[in-house]
Scaffold this motif. Structure first.
Motif, PDB file in Angstrom:
ATOM      1  N   PRO A  40       0.652  -1.097  -0.203  1.00  0.00           N
ATOM      2  CA  PRO A  40      -0.050   0.090   0.006  1.00  0.00           C
ATOM      3  C   PRO A  40       0.308   1.161  -0.094  1.00  0.00           C
ATOM      4  N   ASP A  41       2.822   1.103   0.793  1.00  0.00           N
ATOM      5  CA  ASP A  41       3.190   2.590   0.770  1.00  0.00           C
ATOM      6  C   ASP A  41       3.407   2.427  -0.440  1.00  0.00           C
ATOM      7  N   VAL A  42       3.580   1.699  -1.066  1.00  0.00           N
ATOM      8  CA  VAL A  42       3.935   1.532  -3.096  1.00  0.00           C
ATOM      9  C   VAL A  42       3.968   1.863  -3.315  1.00  0.00           C
ATOM     10  N   VAL A  43       2.362   1.324  -3.538  1.00  0.00           N
ATOM     11  CA  VAL A  43       1.243   3.068  -4.814  1.00  0.00           C
ATOM     12  C   VAL A  43       0.722   3.585  -4.272  1.00  0.00           C
ATOM     13  N   LEU A  46       3.819   5.409  -5.704  1.00  0.00           N
ATOM     14  CA  LEU A  46       4.065   6.107  -7.635  1.00  0.00           C
ATOM     15  C   LEU A  46       2.493   6.369  -7.477  1.00  0.00           C
ATOM     16  N   ARG A  47       1.841   7.059  -6.900  1.00  0.00           N
ATOM     17  CA  ARG A  47       0.678   7.608  -7.512  1.00  0.00           C
ATOM     18  C   ARG A  47       1.443   9.339  -7.358  1.00  0.00           C
TER      19      ARG A  47
END
Length: 131
Positions: A40-43, A46-47
């Motif tokens: 979730p932190d990576v996603v 990436l936003r």
């Protein structure tokens, strides 16, 4: 979704990796832990990234290397169009995990590309990587 499961999605992730990666590679990753909890932190991070804008601002050469069966290939033409000096190599047998499933082929492609790049402001020959 995976990070909400009691094991953080470790079993499902390991199963997927075992299905698509060479056994030794998949086992090493599964043994080390997949760290699904950070997805979730990576996603979210990436936003905030704008890779097409970043590519457009970059004046140097870019080589995209994709596996033929990579599910993220849908946008590769947009990425190529965003750059002023780019090329695309599609490995005929690879997928999304190309560097892990075909490491030697991927390394050869990186080596070939790196050998064409000159350091900024240099009049010297392109880099030559030690063998």
């Amino acid at each position: 979704m995976l990070s909400s499961w009691s094991d953080g999605g470790e079993r499902v992730s390991a199963r997927v990796l075992r299905a698509v990666l060479p056994r030794r590679t998949a086992e090493a990753i599964a043994h080390a832990g997949i760290a699904s909890e950070v997805i979730p932190d990576v996603v979210a991070a990436l936003r905030a990234v704008r890779p097409l804008d970043d590519l457009a601002a970059y004046a140097g050469p870019v080589r995209f290397v994709n596996g033929r069966f990579d599910h993220f290939r849908a946008e590769e033409r947009r990425f190529l169009s965003a750059t002023s000096d780019s090329s695309l190599v599609v490995a005929p047998v690879g997928g999304h995990y190309l560097p892990m499933t075909r490491p030697m082929a991927f390394a050869r492609e990186l080596r070939a590309f790196a050998s064409t790049i000159e350091p900024a402001g240099s009049e010297s020959a392109p880099y030559v990587l030690d063998r």
